[in-house]
Design a protein around this motif. Structure first.
Motif, PDB file in Angstrom:
ATOM      1  N   HIS A 123      -5.034  32.806 -44.117  1.00 25.97           N
ATOM      2  CA  HIS A 123      -4.299  33.704 -43.241  1.00 25.97           C
ATOM      3  C   HIS A 123      -4.128  35.048 -43.925  1.00 25.97           C
ATOM      4  N   HIS A 124      -4.871  35.234 -45.013  1.00 26.02           N
ATOM      5  CA  HIS A 124      -4.734  36.508 -45.725  1.00 26.02           C
ATOM      6  C   HIS A 124      -6.058  37.262 -45.641  1.00 26.02           C
ATOM      7  N   GLU A 125      -6.016  38.528 -46.040  1.00 24.05           N
ATOM      8  CA  GLU A 125      -7.211  39.361 -46.037  1.00 24.05           C
ATOM      9  C   GLU A 125      -8.200  38.877 -47.090  1.00 24.05           C
ATOM     10  N   LEU A 126      -9.471  38.841 -46.734  1.00 25.98           N
ATOM     11  CA  LEU A 126     -10.469  38.475 -47.731  1.00 25.98           C
ATOM     12  C   LEU A 126     -10.895  39.706 -48.512  1.00 25.98           C
ATOM     13  N   GLY A 127     -11.283  39.496 -49.760  1.00 25.10           N
ATOM     14  CA  GLY A 127     -11.724  40.601 -50.612  1.00 25.10           C
ATOM     15  C   GLY A 127     -13.226  40.776 -50.559  1.00 25.10           C
ATOM     16  N   ASP A 128     -13.773  41.398 -51.612  1.00 27.39           N
ATOM     17  CA  ASP A 128     -15.214  41.660 -51.679  1.00 27.39           C
ATOM     18  C   ASP A 128     -15.982  40.364 -51.897  1.00 27.39           C
TER      19      ASP A 128
END
Lengths: 339, 501
Positions: free
Chosen positions: B251-256
């Motif tokens: 439910h969180h933003e994914l990174g690179d």
């Protein structure tokens, strides 16, 4: 287990009984050698009061020093999970080589040259066992014979003697003394202290235990297994070279077979100290204890007036006893139908 | 109802400091399949060793039929008709099937010569009963694991078995092989043999057993009729609380993208594999044993040479030729075989945990033991590792705590990519859910995590995306939202579903 402490607080009577009984068994299995040694010391001292005299103790340590130095190196190899059966004939090689070079190159160059040649043999074994992953028993058993042949070829089968025994300082490593302590004992003690620190305190030492305890897990932890095993054989050969130097220096002359059979005595001392042949356990301190036990037992038998040759039988009995206790300590019983 | 074939009454067994069995009672009826369940360390193995005559109970009795039975040793237990089919097979691989079946009891002719024709005939008769597809003359080492297990079962049938105990029999079987095994169990049932079935796998338990007995911490928790209970209730009996197995996408933003793999192949092991993992997500690899999942992990960790393809870390192409390099590049691998590959069992907890970085933890020429202890303490607290102290030998810990040591070992390296192969194999239900929670937390903290698992609930529970593998290829990739159990099973069985990169 978390339950352990809870049960220890309110032990039941029946449990106490089994506890102490099993504990006794475990202590016996674990410290059996030390207990047997203590009984042995007391018995021999009663039989011959000279046994524990200062003179005799000194002479035991001194005569154990060469074997002890070799055992220090073999401890590294055994902890890494391998064997080194070549140390006896390698020691003959070092002794003969350094005696010969003494007269051709002079002592100052002979010593480093001999170290280089001996350690080249160690590097070869390390390469075969470490990098090619060959079985160390086969490799070093073969090297035992090969190095013996090498020594005989080198010497032409002749005994090697220093020409001018009076005019050389070369005898200092085997015969000299400093601060009232014989040099062989000093070398053994200093080397034991140094190698004890290397094995017990450095990252390199830690990696040896890991490689011997579980080589696969060591590899999966980013340890270079081959390099670690290679280094152990290099250290072992350096110790053998030191022992050869001490031997040559002590007698200033030697037969080709001076180290014959020492590989088993060395192994006995290392196992007596409690290093497991499976690898991964043992310490330099324990090996020193093992060396002393072996030395005192052999000395005690001589004082009892038994023939020198009896010690070969006794050494074998001691190895068997030590290996048995090693296994017994692992399974917590002296005997068990299942491994 | 007739008398039970086997009845245990109030069995107590203590080891120094531990009450391994504390008053266990249950009975097995003729023709019944009786499940024995419990977490690792609950006492199942000890109970089986008591039954097999390896341990003697401190108190309590075993009854067979109406008679009290004392199992003085393994041979006596066998003579009384108690037969074990072990999880780890105990066969002589170099001998034939027939010799293995009658090991120790080969039929003899005069002068002690083996009666080979009779041996083959007897063995083939038993094999025929089991309906297997191999001959009694086959070398056991050449058989598949499933067929080797059939040899063990055949061996069990040579004695007049009253009770047969199966210990995790399906651990290494394919679905088709399981069907054969269940048929054999059904046959035994019809002959009136009582069966104790030990397994962690709920589906099987609910498929084939009649009753379930649960142990927890050596204590008898009760026996229930399989038909009158469900997985949740049994789990609760085993761990004393409920287990959360809901889906769990990020439910969180994914990174690179931390790791990208393009067209990676390694001989026959896997072929043209492409995937990427972002920081903050868990990529699950699901497939049968032998589908090539572990081999991909080992290639990424520098243990295998790829034959083709590219590996990119943070967008840069890299070549990884050894674990040392992989570790330096920030890749960590928690291997599938905890005891064989993950830990040095004879070493203490601290030394195991700091092993990969021991070269970097130096004070002068020596290992900085203070710094090591600090690292150990940190991860013991963070992962809730239950051990008396860092001096404890790892071999003495429970499976769950051992696995946490391995995870702590690799977390303490602060990896860019954490690969976890079979994170919960062989560990108890309680530790399992803790490790699942941890894997989700790691993703939330921004780690790129790859989880390889053979357990579908696990993959579904921890993954944001799932790569389904079959025979060395990624057959399909799913997101957590779109995946269904059916489509996943189809993909890993090689049925339907075109290949998606």
């Amino acid at each position: 287990m978390p339950e352990t402490s809870q049960h220890a607080q309110n032990p039941r009577e029946g449990m106490m009984a089994t506890l102490s009984k099993e504990q006794i068994g475990r202590v016996l299995a674990k410290q059996g050698i030390l207990i047997a040694f203590a009984i042995f010391l007391v018995a021999f001292t009663i039989a011959n009061p000279k046994f524990l005299s200062v003179d005799n103790v000194f002479s035991v340590v001194r005569s154990s020093a060469i074997l002890g130095v070799m055992a220090l190196g073999v401890t590294f190899v055994v902890i890494s999970g391998n064997l080194d059966l070549s140390v006896g004939s390698m020691m003959s090689f070092s002794t003969i080589v350094v005696l010969d070079l003494h007269d051709t190159l002079g002592p100052l160059l002979a010593i480093p040259a001999m170290f280089a040649m001996t350690m080249a043999l160690g590097a070869l074994i390390g390469f075969l066992v470490g990098y090619l992953r060959l079985n160390s028993l086969i490799v070093t058993l073969g090297m035992l014979s090969a190095i013996h042949g090498l020594t005989l070829t080198y010497s032409g089968g002749q005994n090697m003697d220093i020409a001018d025994k009076e005019g050389t300082w070369f005898g200092v490593f085997g015969q000299g003394s400093a601060l009232g302590i014989p040099v062989p004992i000093l070398i053994f003690a200093l080397l034991a202290a140094l190698l004890g620190l290397v094995l017990g305190k450095t990252p390199f030492g830690r990696k040896i235990y890991a490689v011997g305890g579980n080589g696969t897990a060591a590899t999966f932890s980013g340890i270079r297994r081959a390099r670690t095993v290679f280094s152990c054989y290099l250290i072992s050969s350096a110790c053998v070279a030191t022992a050869g130097l001490m031997q040559a220096s002590r007698s200033l002359g030697s037969q080709n077979t001076v180290g014959q059979g020492l590989e088993l005595e060395v192994l006995a001392a290392v196992i007596l100290g409690g290093a497991s042949l499976m690898g991964g356990s043992g310490t330099i301190f324990k090996t020193v204890i093992g060396v002393l036990i072996l030395g005192f037992i052999q000395n005690g038998l001589l004082l009892l007036g038994l023939q020198f040759y009896v010690q070969f039988v006794v050494t074998w009995v001691i190895i068997i006893l030590a290996v048995w206790l090693d296994i017994a300590a692992k399974r917590g019983k002296l005997w068990s139908p299942i491994a | 109802m007739s008398d039970p074939v086997l009845r245990l009454e109030n069995i107590v067994k203590t080891f120094p400091g531990v009450r391994a069995l504390d008053g266990v009672s249950f009975s097995v009826m003729p023709g019944e399949v009786h499940a024995l369940m419990g977490e690792n360390g609950a006492g199942k193995s000890t109970l089986m060793k008591v039954l097999g005559g390896i341990h003697q109970p401190d108190s309590g009795h075993i009854y067979m039929g109406n008679h009290k039975a004392v199992m003085a040793g393994p041979l006596e237990a066998k003579a009384k008709g108690i037969v074990f089919i072990h999880q780890e097979l105990s066969l002589a691989e170099e001998l034939s099937v027939a010799e293995n079946i009658y090991l120790g009891e080969l039929p003899r002719k005069s002068f002690g010569r083996v009666d080979w024709p009779r041996l083959a005939a007897n063995a083939n008769a038993i094999l025929k009963k089991l309906n297997v597809g191999f001959d009694a003359k086959a070398r056991v080492g050449d058989l598949s694991i499933a067929n080797q297990q059939m040899v063990e079962i055949a061996r069990a049938l040579t004695v007049d078995a009253k009770a047969v105990i199966f210990d995790e029999p399906t651990a290494s079987l394919t679905d088709a092989e399981k069907v054969v095994l269940f048929d054999v169990i059904a046959d035994l049932q019809r002959e009136g043999v009582g069966i104790i079935y030990i397994s962690h796998r709920m589906e099987e338990i609910f498929k084939i057993t009649d009753r379930i007995t649960v142990l927890r911490d050596g204590q008898y928790q009760g026996t229930v009729e399989t038909a009158n209970t469900n997985e949740e209730a049994v789990t609760q009996m085993m761990i004393g609380r409920k287990l959360d197995l809901s889906r769990n996408a990020a439910h969180h933003e994914l990174g690179d993208v931390a790791l990208e793999v393009r067209g990676l192949s390694c001989g026959k092991l896997f072929h043209d594999v492409s995937f990427e993992v972002r920081r903050g997500e868990v990529l699950g690899f699901y497939g049968l044993v032998g589908a090539g999942r572990t081999e991909i992990a080992e290639t990424l960790f520098g243990l295998r040479d790829p034959s083709a393809g590219q590996i990119l870390l943070d967008g840069r192409e890299v070549r990884i030729t050894s674990p040392v390099e992989a570790i330096n590049m920030g890749i960590s691998l928690v291997p599938e075989d905890r005891k064989g590959q993950g830990l040095v069992l004879g070493m203490n907890c601290r030394d195991n945990m700091t092993l990969p970085q021991v070269d970097d933890l130096k004070a002068g020429p020596f290992v900085a033991e203070g710094a090591e202890i600090a690292i150990f303490d940190q991860y013991r607290d963070r992962l809730d590792i239950r051990t008396p102290g860092w001096r404890q030998q790892v071999g003495n810990l429970s499976g769950g705590n051992q696995q946490k040591i391995v995870i702590g070992k690799w977390l303490s390296m602060h990896p860019n990519v954490l690969i976890v192969d079979e994170p919960t194999r062989g560990i108890d239900v309680g530790s399992k859910s803790e490790i699942h929670k941890l894997l989700r937390e790691l993703a939330a903290q921004g780690y790129a995590v790859i989880v390889i698992s053979s357990e579908m609930p696990e993959v579904l529970h921890v993954s944001d995306r799932i790569a389904a593998m079959y025979s060395g290829r990624i057959m399909r990739s799913f997101t957590a939202e779109e995946v269904t159990e059916d489509s996943l099973i189809q993909a890993i069985s090689g049925l339907g579903g075109e290949q998606v990169a």
